[in-house]
Scaffold this motif. Structure first.
Motif, PDB file in Angstrom:
ATOM      1  N   ASP A  89     -32.067   2.578  56.312  1.00 32.23           N
ATOM      2  CA  ASP A  89     -33.378   2.773  56.928  1.00 32.23           C
ATOM      3  C   ASP A  89     -33.524   1.966  58.208  1.00 32.23           C
ATOM      4  O   ASP A  89     -34.362   2.293  59.057  1.00 32.23           O
ATOM      5  CB  ASP A  89     -34.498   2.439  55.946  1.00 32.23           C
ATOM      6  N   LYS A  90     -32.713   0.926  58.370  1.00 31.70           N
ATOM      7  CA  LYS A  90     -32.739   0.178  59.630  1.00 31.70           C
ATOM      8  C   LYS A  90     -32.286   1.073  60.780  1.00 31.70           C
ATOM      9  O   LYS A  90     -32.804   0.974  61.904  1.00 31.70           O
ATOM     10  CB  LYS A  90     -31.851  -1.069  59.533  1.00 31.70           C
ATOM     11  N   TYR A  91     -31.320   1.928  60.505  1.00 29.04           N
ATOM     12  CA  TYR A  91     -30.890   2.883  61.521  1.00 29.04           C
ATOM     13  C   TYR A  91     -32.060   3.775  61.917  1.00 29.04           C
ATOM     14  O   TYR A  91     -32.367   3.948  63.099  1.00 29.04           O
ATOM     15  CB  TYR A  91     -29.728   3.733  60.985  1.00 29.04           C
ATOM     16  N   ARG A  92     -32.709   4.375  60.937  1.00 30.39           N
ATOM     17  CA  ARG A  92     -33.844   5.268  61.205  1.00 30.39           C
ATOM     18  C   ARG A  92     -34.896   4.584  62.065  1.00 30.39           C
ATOM     19  O   ARG A  92     -35.341   5.133  63.084  1.00 30.39           O
ATOM     20  CB  ARG A  92     -34.457   5.708  59.878  1.00 30.39           C
ATOM     21  N   ASP A  93     -35.280   3.381  61.680  1.00 32.24           N
ATOM     22  CA  ASP A  93     -36.383   2.715  62.358  1.00 32.24           C
ATOM     23  C   ASP A  93     -36.018   2.318  63.785  1.00 32.24           C
ATOM     24  O   ASP A  93     -36.820   2.494  64.716  1.00 32.24           O
ATOM     25  CB  ASP A  93     -36.822   1.484  61.564  1.00 32.24           C
ATOM     26  N   ASP A  94     -34.819   1.778  63.992  1.00 25.82           N
ATOM     27  CA  ASP A  94     -34.434   1.369  65.340  1.00 25.82           C
ATOM     28  C   ASP A  94     -34.287   2.557  66.276  1.00 25.82           C
ATOM     29  O   ASP A  94     -34.685   2.482  67.449  1.00 25.82           O
ATOM     30  CB  ASP A  94     -33.131   0.569  65.296  1.00 25.82           C
TER      31      ASP A  94
END
Length: 694
Positions: free
Chosen positions: A408-413
């Motif tokens: 989810d860090k990928y999605r958010d960034d």
């Protein structure tokens, strides 16, 4: 016909109802029951025809064999034992119990107070005892014959570097497709139909990840609101396909679907929910596990065994630390691989599976060790949703090999970068190269991160660029449910827009995010329908929307965005530099060649000051990977979230001439080739990619 157990003294190792060719062997686990009864029913499940105490107990396995009993027989269990909630026991023989190992399930739960082990409304609450028979309202198991013609089917076992995942819902994917026969819509056979498979193949998908297809009921509170458990994250039968996804009653329809996907070169990954069940908290119904052995199957609160211990947000947590519960999970996984031929699993709230007897998460825990040593399961695709709602439950990057993880860090960034938030060039660089801070440890590879822009839980890609806030009113929870921090932007109008400028800006941002996904190291996952511009009208938690809101809309089959998605996937497949197994270090090779380098718009290598510049919105990335005897695959990519920008092309590895091969700023032909030398203009809010010329 009346049945009785045979005196033949043998015990099959399998739990559940196993047809031997001449009869059926029944076996069920309960450590604390005092007697276990097998109940047989008429074919329609309405009349109980036999009630037979299981004659044999060895350890905690109760069993018996009935000669002549054939596949198609409908059955359930009743368990005799103490009803002592304060000490964790909730046996009630008035409640018919579903076999945890049932391979087929018939009927639907008809919600009635008789399904609860206690008397609803009694002042004593769940300490009271209900004497009503629940069988008329319960689903039942069906004895199965496992035979199926798998001739010609073989596991694909595609490498992670070649994998492109497409997350989809069996019903949602097929209900609106104009080419799927009406009688097959919403079913496994609809998913296996030519129009669906042709779409996935044409798009370039290598694996389909299906939302839960193991048996789940509709929650009572949803039924009473006129809604339905659409997503399916309330499993009750871990071995049985969901009956509503069958066009008939034969579970072989699931096998047929898998075989057809394999023939098309597509792997099948199942989203599985082994962290909790549909029985809810101690005030939930008694449908299976609670009545068979509540103290063994569920985690109970330390020091207060009356109450369930909940790390899942659903009211209960399966006790994976118990060896027989762990066995059930492993048996289920092996069944879906060995008998149903699936290729992998995505584990819902997987942090719960790693919790020890003492509740803490342990990446070296029993569940992970059991998977890693298993000769069958260790070789399939394993994906963790690396969090739960308990203390210490957020574990992105914390799972052991061979697990991959939703990131989810990928999605958010990525969403924040393209939304224009400042200070994100460093975050974007991390995500483009496989999220090394999370995953580059313990000999894990760059494919450990499953990269996503959107998933079933949250905004679709179209809604990410169309709504500033969630609109979940139809869920009946006053819009309190679902995430509130979506990193979305509506471009000036909430919801659908008629303004051509807004529509064009939204299209470009969608192209940017899809292109970023396909240009990143790791494993890309697309949400089914994103390539079609599918919207849920701003609902970012459509778990109960089994209707036009939750179903995929297929109006976008003629939209240019679909062709862009096909082109972006094909572009990734052409370039090994985008699909590397190891993390890139940036160190030059013995011949001076560079595998990765970062550039600012001026053509200079990025400095510490540039990385920390909160106003910088443009980043250049050079990648190279030696190709087997054919020279290196080399790319230069520019990610520009700012305005129009002049970018100096680098002289990397001796390359002095480039050609532009991708431009998301182009509405018409993003993949047209154009010569490029020296400096080039990269339009605002766009990605440009270049290959060596010549």
């Amino acid at each position: 016909m009346s049945y009785s157990f045979s005196e033949l003294d043998f015990m099959k190792p399998e739990l559940g109802a196993e047809f031997t060719g001449e009869g059926t062997h029944f076996a069920v686990f309960s450590a604390h029951a005092e007697q276990m009864e097998l109940c047989l029913f008429s074919d329609d499940g309405k009349e109980e025809t036999d009630r037979l105490p299981l004659p044999k107990r060895e350890g905690d396995i109760w069993s018996g064999y009935i000669a002549g009993l054939k596949p198609g027989t409908v059955y359930g269990y009743r368990a005799q034992g103490p009803y002592d909630p304060k000490n964790g026991h909730r046996f009630n023989p008035n409640k018919l119990l579903l076999d945890p190992y049932a391979k087929e399930i018939v009927g639907e739960i008809a919600w009635d107070d008789a399904l609860y082990g206690y008397s609803i409304g009694d002042p004593a609450g769940d300490l009271s005892f209900d004497e009503r028979d629940s069988a008329p309202f319960m689903v039942k198991g069906v004895v199965q014959d496992p035979d199926f013609d798998w001739a010609g089917d073989a596991a694909i076992r595609r490498p992670w570097t070649e994998t492109i995942i497409y997350e989809a819902h069996v019903r949602g994917m097929t209900m609106n497709h104009p080419g799927v026969p009406e009688e097959l819509r919403g079913t496994f056979m609809g998913m296996a139909s030519d129009p669906i498979i042709e779409h996935l193949v044409d798009l370039g998908i290598s694996a389909i990840e299906l939302l839960p297809i193991q048996y789940f009921p509709d929650d009572r509170y949803l039924v009473e609101k006129g809604l339905r458990n659409y997503w399916g994250y309330q499993t009750l039968g871990f071995f049985a396909p969901q009956p509503r996804f069958l066009s008939g009653r034969a579970i072989t329809e699931f096998k047929t679907m898998v075989k057809r996907f394999h023939a098309a070169g597509i792997e099948v990954i199942m989203d599985v929910v082994y962290n909790h069940t549909a029985e809810g908290s101690e005030r939930g119904p008694t449908l299976s596990f609670r009545g068979l052995d509540n103290l063994s199957y569920y985690r109970l609160s330390p020091g207060d065994l009356r109450h369930t211990y909940d790390t899942t947000g659903t009211g209960n947590t399966l006790n994976i630390a118990h060896p027989m519960v762990l066995r059930m999970v492993l048996d289920s996984l092996r069944y879906w691989v060995g008998v149903m031929h699936v290729d992998g699993f995505r584990f819902d709230l997987a942090s719960t599976l790693g919790r020890t007897r003492h509740i803490e998460f342990d990446r070296e825990g029993t569940f992970f060790d059991a998977i890693r040593q298993d000769p069958i399961l260790s070789g399939v695709k394993l994906i963790a949703e690396p969090w739960d709602v308990g203390d210490g439950g957020y574990q992105v990057g914390g799972f052991p090999h061979p697990f991959r993880e939703w990131n989810d860090k990928y999605r958010d960034d990525v969403r924040r970068f393209w939304k224009g938030d400042g200070g994100l060039v460093s975050g974007l660089a991390t995500r483009l190269t496989g999220s090394a801070p999370q995953f580059n440890h313990s000999d894990r590879g760059a494919t450990s991160s499953v990269n996503l822009i959107s998933a079933h839980d949250g905004f679709t890609l179209m809604d990410t660029v169309s709504y500033d806030g969630k609109h979940n009113e139809a869920n009946g929870e006053d819009n309190r449910d679902g995430h509130s921090d979506n990193h979305s932007h509506n471009m000036g109008v909430e919801g659908p827009a008629e303004d051509p400028a807004i529509r064009s800006a939204r299209d470009r941002r969608r192209r940017n995010m899809i292109a970023t996904l396909l240009l990143s190291q790791g494993v890309p996952m697309l949400l089914g329908g994103d390539e079609l511009g599918n919207s849920q009208n701003g609902n970012n938690n459509a778990y109960c929307q089994d209707n036009e809101t939750g179903w995929t809309g297929w109006d976008g089959l003629d939209d240019p965005f679909l062709n862009f998605c096909k082109g972006a996937i094909a572009f990734r497949k052409r370039h090994p530099a985008l699909r590397q197994e190891r993390f890139l270090t940036g160190e030059a090779g013995e011949d001076g060649t560079v595998e990765i380098a970062w550039y600012g718009p001026d053509g200079a290598l990025m400095t510490d000051a540039a990385w920390k510049d909160g106003n910088l919105r443009t980043l250049g990335l050079f990648l190279a990977k030696p190709a087997n005897g054919e020279g290196a695959d080399q790319l230069f990519m520019v990610f520009n979230a700012g305005g129009d920008c002049t970018v100096a092309l680098p002289e990397a590895n001796g390359i002095t001439a480039w050609k532009r091969v991708l431009d998301t700023g182009s509405d018409d032909n993003a993949f047209a080739e154009h010569p490029a030398e020296g400096s080039v203009m990269v339009s605002g809010a766009s990605i440009a990619a270049f290959e060596p010329a010549g």
